[in-house]
Write a protein that holds these residues in place. Structure first.
Motif, PDB file in Angstrom:
ATOM      1  N   PHE A 371       0.759  -1.299   0.057  1.00 18.39           N
ATOM      2  CA  PHE A 371       0.107  -0.052  -0.049  1.00 18.39           C
ATOM      3  C   PHE A 371       1.095   1.304  -0.013  1.00 18.39           C
ATOM      4  O   PHE A 371       0.630   2.122  -0.763  1.00 18.39           O
ATOM      5  CB  PHE A 371      -1.068  -0.092   1.133  1.00 18.39           C
ATOM      6  N   LEU A 372       1.852   1.351   0.617  1.00 13.34           N
ATOM      7  CA  LEU A 372       2.748   2.509   1.036  1.00 13.34           C
ATOM      8  C   LEU A 372       3.612   2.595  -0.543  1.00 13.34           C
ATOM      9  O   LEU A 372       3.666   3.653  -0.798  1.00 13.34           O
ATOM     10  CB  LEU A 372       3.644   2.347   2.028  1.00 13.34           C
ATOM     11  N   ARG A 373       3.762   1.757  -1.145  1.00 10.38           N
ATOM     12  CA  ARG A 373       4.564   1.694  -2.487  1.00 10.38           C
ATOM     13  C   ARG A 373       3.696   2.298  -3.266  1.00 10.38           C
ATOM     14  O   ARG A 373       3.927   3.059  -4.241  1.00 10.38           O
ATOM     15  CB  ARG A 373       5.239   0.241  -2.957  1.00 10.38           C
ATOM     16  N   VAL A 374       2.370   1.726  -3.583  1.00  6.59           N
ATOM     17  CA  VAL A 374       1.217   2.209  -4.347  1.00  6.59           C
ATOM     18  C   VAL A 374       1.243   3.602  -4.197  1.00  6.59           C
ATOM     19  O   VAL A 374       0.965   4.412  -5.154  1.00  6.59           O
ATOM     20  CB  VAL A 374       0.006   1.160  -4.221  1.00  6.59           C
ATOM     21  N   PHE A 375       0.909   3.861  -2.825  1.00  6.81           N
ATOM     22  CA  PHE A 375       0.796   5.320  -2.688  1.00  6.81           C
ATOM     23  C   PHE A 375       1.642   6.406  -3.132  1.00  6.81           C
ATOM     24  O   PHE A 375       1.412   7.398  -3.779  1.00  6.81           O
ATOM     25  CB  PHE A 375       0.225   5.658  -1.154  1.00  6.81           C
ATOM     26  N   ALA A 376       3.036   5.994  -2.855  1.00 10.23           N
ATOM     27  CA  ALA A 376       4.235   6.696  -3.302  1.00 10.23           C
ATOM     28  C   ALA A 376       4.317   6.772  -5.014  1.00 10.23           C
ATOM     29  O   ALA A 376       4.282   7.768  -5.640  1.00 10.23           O
ATOM     30  CB  ALA A 376       5.452   5.901  -2.777  1.00 10.23           C
ATOM     31  N   ALA A 377       3.978   5.894  -5.534  1.00 10.09           N
ATOM     32  CA  ALA A 377       3.893   5.831  -7.123  1.00 10.09           C
ATOM     33  C   ALA A 377       2.967   6.536  -7.594  1.00 10.09           C
ATOM     34  O   ALA A 377       2.976   7.405  -8.520  1.00 10.09           O
ATOM     35  CB  ALA A 377       3.703   4.301  -7.561  1.00 10.09           C
ATOM     36  N   GLN A 378       1.643   6.412  -7.069  1.00  6.51           N
ATOM     37  CA  GLN A 378       0.328   7.368  -7.340  1.00  6.51           C
ATOM     38  C   GLN A 378       0.833   8.790  -7.241  1.00  6.51           C
ATOM     39  O   GLN A 378       0.422   9.597  -8.219  1.00  6.51           O
ATOM     40  CB  GLN A 378      -0.757   7.107  -6.712  1.00  6.51           C
ATOM     41  N   VAL A 379       1.391   9.142  -6.205  1.00  6.19           N
ATOM     42  CA  VAL A 379       1.534  10.777  -5.925  1.00  6.19           C
ATOM     43  C   VAL A 379       2.709  11.049  -6.851  1.00  6.19           C
ATOM     44  O   VAL A 379       2.467  12.476  -7.694  1.00  6.19           O
ATOM     45  CB  VAL A 379       2.222  11.023  -4.526  1.00  6.19           C
ATOM     46  N   ILE A 380       3.747  10.362  -7.248  1.00  5.25           N
ATOM     47  CA  ILE A 380       4.840  10.800  -8.216  1.00  5.25           C
ATOM     48  C   ILE A 380       4.158  10.843  -9.591  1.00  5.25           C
ATOM     49  O   ILE A 380       4.535  11.788 -10.357  1.00  5.25           O
ATOM     50  CB  ILE A 380       5.801   9.599  -8.136  1.00  5.25           C
ATOM     51  N   ALA A 381       3.188   9.923 -10.070  1.00  6.64           N
ATOM     52  CA  ALA A 381       2.625   9.899 -11.141  1.00  6.64           C
ATOM     53  C   ALA A 381       1.615  11.029 -11.403  1.00  6.64           C
ATOM     54  O   ALA A 381       2.072  11.909 -12.486  1.00  6.64           O
ATOM     55  CB  ALA A 381       1.860   8.691 -11.401  1.00  6.64           C
ATOM     56  N   LEU A 382       1.117  11.536 -10.121  1.00  5.27           N
ATOM     57  CA  LEU A 382       0.215  12.810 -10.572  1.00  5.27           C
ATOM     58  C   LEU A 382       1.017  13.921 -10.616  1.00  5.27           C
ATOM     59  O   LEU A 382       0.690  14.955 -11.389  1.00  5.27           O
ATOM     60  CB  LEU A 382      -0.599  13.005  -9.217  1.00  5.27           C
ATOM     61  N   ILE A 383       2.189  14.171 -10.138  1.00  2.00           N
ATOM     62  CA  ILE A 383       2.985  15.169 -10.284  1.00  2.00           C
ATOM     63  C   ILE A 383       3.367  15.697 -11.372  1.00  2.00           C
ATOM     64  O   ILE A 383       3.287  16.865 -11.955  1.00  2.00           O
ATOM     65  CB  ILE A 383       4.104  15.141  -9.160  1.00  2.00           C
ATOM     66  N   SER A 436      11.414  -1.193  -6.407  1.00  2.00           N
ATOM     67  CA  SER A 436       9.929  -1.689  -6.823  1.00  2.00           C
ATOM     68  C   SER A 436       9.030  -0.547  -6.993  1.00  2.00           C
ATOM     69  O   SER A 436       7.857  -0.666  -7.790  1.00  2.00           O
ATOM     70  CB  SER A 436       9.438  -2.739  -5.860  1.00  2.00           C
ATOM     71  N   ILE A 437       9.268   0.651  -6.445  1.00  2.00           N
ATOM     72  CA  ILE A 437       8.241   1.640  -6.605  1.00  2.00           C
ATOM     73  C   ILE A 437       8.540   2.232  -8.122  1.00  2.00           C
ATOM     74  O   ILE A 437       7.586   2.620  -8.532  1.00  2.00           O
ATOM     75  CB  ILE A 437       8.740   2.878  -5.475  1.00  2.00           C
ATOM     76  N   LEU A 438       9.926   2.114  -8.587  1.00  2.00           N
ATOM     77  CA  LEU A 438       9.856   2.611 -10.032  1.00  2.00           C
ATOM     78  C   LEU A 438       9.352   1.901 -10.971  1.00  2.00           C
ATOM     79  O   LEU A 438       8.858   2.527 -11.872  1.00  2.00           O
ATOM     80  CB  LEU A 438      11.519   2.699 -10.284  1.00  2.00           C
ATOM     81  N   LEU A 439       9.311   0.510 -10.751  1.00  2.00           N
ATOM     82  CA  LEU A 439       8.711  -0.508 -11.692  1.00  2.00           C
ATOM     83  C   LEU A 439       7.249  -0.454 -11.529  1.00  2.00           C
ATOM     84  O   LEU A 439       6.663  -0.103 -12.599  1.00  2.00           O
ATOM     85  CB  LEU A 439       9.072  -2.002 -11.395  1.00  2.00           C
TER      86      LEU A 439
END
Length: 573
Positions: A371-383, A436-439
């Motif tokens: 969940f924490l990785r998904v959240f981080a990836a989503q925030v980066i993507a939105l930016i 894994s967040i990058l992937l």
């Protein structure tokens, strides 16, 4: 108010619990064939890393992707239409769609593969069909959400006009609903192809219970090269894939995108219309014109007339005969469903009781880390995706430059690129946790970007011209025009990206390279490892957990925002 009540009922209700139970039963039923399956001779197939095989492998993969896309677009139009028009069905179909898009590809593997091997024990027919079905699961959901949302957000005055003109359901679908959804469907189709490429390596080469299943294709070529640590073959495989993607973009997606631009709801036409070279060639081609006029047009006319004839007969008869047949059919289905449910519930409980205390204990921790990785990836993507998507969607010159670039970058499987930089990230960050967040980001950020582009392109030129006349610029333009215009599309992108991000965790948290397996703590790693080892109880529980988390996020966050977009940001004429 009526729509608001429908959505309000869908937020928190017993229907979600019923659907979870139903999906759990389905998961068990589709997984059960894999528990007692016999060996397949498919494991004897060897994937060559000879560079001369790349054109043939690429062609085979494109054919699989094409078949899967045809199935996906058919599913999209039928499922999305029923969900948007039938309020009773909507309460069931949309939550089911939420769950389906959250089920990882690897959770489908044992069911689909073993079941089809039983039907086609000889050769690779069963594995071919299984691969197509698995690619379909990576393509269909975002397209369906897009089509459903487009119908729900149709301008009221256009719906009233179709009623005044007395259009039947088929005419309304053909002349109003499908054109209104065209831009979103085109960009989500491109995203679906990118998603198909992302999971191609998993769909063409995988392991279940220690047994290897392989199909010849560019995905299995890349996976084999990665497993062998053959950097040369891996690089050439990626180059071949990029060439294929560029060709598809130039020959198909750019002409289709330009064609879809004519379906924008506006009174003022854009001065800078896209004019792809290949589209101009097609329009000048006599053969294409002959094929369209003599073959395609008659076929579509025949289909349209047949559907209108059936609808007309149903309207005249009142559908009495069909209603009687439907009642009998419903009773039979209920009896069969009851038997299946009782059988499945008993076996699910029996299967889950085989889980050890340590297995149960690792699931919550794995879910939290993912969940924490998904959240981080989503925030980066939105930016980055929102400003870039708006720039592409609102500026044709920028679109002409960046569209092919993002199409290529989005379609290159991150799973193919990841092994190349895996060692660097592991040394820099001390493990796969951060890498894994990058992937996950590389695999899911495109859902948001492509939907934002579609939303920006759908903003009528009239509103853009009005903003220019009134001197609305900068932050004020974003607040008044851009954000309200793209908001419904952004939410659609976020819903599908959330499910896609969790799906991507299965390959992001458990990576094979050079004959070695690198993993980290997470639900994706747990599901991947359970699939490889044939631990079906842990696979089922991990999948159920992922479904619960994804649907909960959709219900608590994204669905509420979608209701807001429908109520406040719907473009009316």
């Amino acid at each position: 108010m009526e729509k608001e009540k429908v959505f309000a009922k869908r937020k928190f209700g017993m229907i979600d619990i019923v659907i979870f139970i139903f999906i759990t039963i389905i998961l068990y039923l589709v997984m059960s064939p894999g528990m007692h399956a016999v060996a397949s001779n498919n494991s004897n197939i060897k994937i060559s890393t000879n560079l001369n095989m790349l054109p043939i492998y690429a062609l085979k993969s494109v054919l699989r992707m094409t078949v899967a896309y045809i199935i996906s677009i058919t599913f999209t139009l039928v499922y999305g239409y029923v969900a948007a028009h039938n309020k009773k069905a909507e309460k069931i179909l949309i939550p089911i769609l939420d769950i389906l898009q959250s089920i990882p590809v690897l959770s489908f593997l044992p069911a689909v593969v073993m079941g089809l091997i039983a039907l086609f024990p000889n050769g690779t027919v069963g594995i071919e069909i299984a691969s197509i079905i698995l690619i379909f699961t990576g393509q269909a959901w975002n397209m369906t959400f897009s089509f459903y949302n487009s119908i729900k957000l149709l301008p009221t005055d256009l719906q009233e006009a179709s009623s005044i003109l007395q259009l039947n359901k088929w005419q309304q679908f053909k002349k109003l609903e499908l054109p209104s959804a065209a831009i979103g469907l085109v960009w989500n189709s491109m995203m679906s192809w990118a998603g198909g490429w992302f999971f191609l390596m998993v769909c063409e080469m995988f392991t279940i219970q220690g047994r290897n299943f392989r199909l010849e294709g560019i995905g299995s070529f890349l996976q084999t090269a990665a497993n062998e640590g053959n950097t040369k073959a891996l690089v050439w495989g990626i180059i071949t894939l990029v060439i294929v993607i560029i060709l598809l973009d130039q020959l198909i997606w750019r002409p289709v995108t330009a064609w879809a631009d004519k379906f924008k709801v506006e009174l003022t036409e854009s001065e800078d219309q896209p004019k792809p070279f290949f589209l101009k060639m097609l329009r000048r081609s006599y053969i294409i014109q002959l094929f369209t006029e003599k073959i395609l047009s008659p076929i579509f006319v025949f289909i349209g007339e047949s559907i209108e004839s059936v609808l007309s007969k149903l309207k005249k008869s009142g559908g009495r005969e069909y209603k009687k047949i439907g009642k009998v059919f419903k009773i039979i289905l209920k009896i069969i469903a009851l038997i299946i449910i009782v059988y499945a519930v008993f076996n699910i409980i029996k299967l889950l009781t085989t889980l050890s205390v340590s297995d149960w204990g690792q699931i919550p921790r794995a879910a939290l880390f993912s969940f924490l990785r998904v959240f981080a990836a989503q925030v980066i993507a939105l930016i980055w995706t929102v400003p870039v998507g708006v720039a592409i969607g609102m500026n044709k010159k920028v679109a002409n430059i960046l569209q092919p670039v993002i199409q290529v970058v989005a379609s290159v499987p991150a799973t193919a690129l990841f092994p190349i930089v895996l060692g660097v990230f592991i040394n820099a960050f001390g493990g796969l946790g951060i890498a894994s967040i990058l992937l996950m980001l590389m695999g899911t950020q495109w859902y948001i970007l492509f939907n934002v582009v579609a939303g920006a392109m759908a903003i009528p030129e009239d509103l853009k011209a009005a903003a220019k006349v009134f001197g609305i610029k900068g932050f004020k333009k974003w607040k008044i025009l851009i954000l309200p215009g793209i908001f419904p599309y952004l939410i659609t992108g976020m819903i599908t990206a959330t499910g896609g991000c969790w799906n991507a965790s299965i390959v992001a948290e458990y990576v094979n390279f050079g004959g070695h397996t690198v993993k980290t703590i997470g639900l994706g790693a747990l599901i991947s490892e359970a699939t490889t080892k044939g631990n079906f109880a842990l696979l089922l529980m991990g999948t159920i957990t992922m479904c619960i988390v994804v649907v909960a996020i959709n219900k608590i966050v994204w669905k509420r925002l979608f209701v807001m977009s429908e109520e406040r940001f719907k473009i009316e004429m």
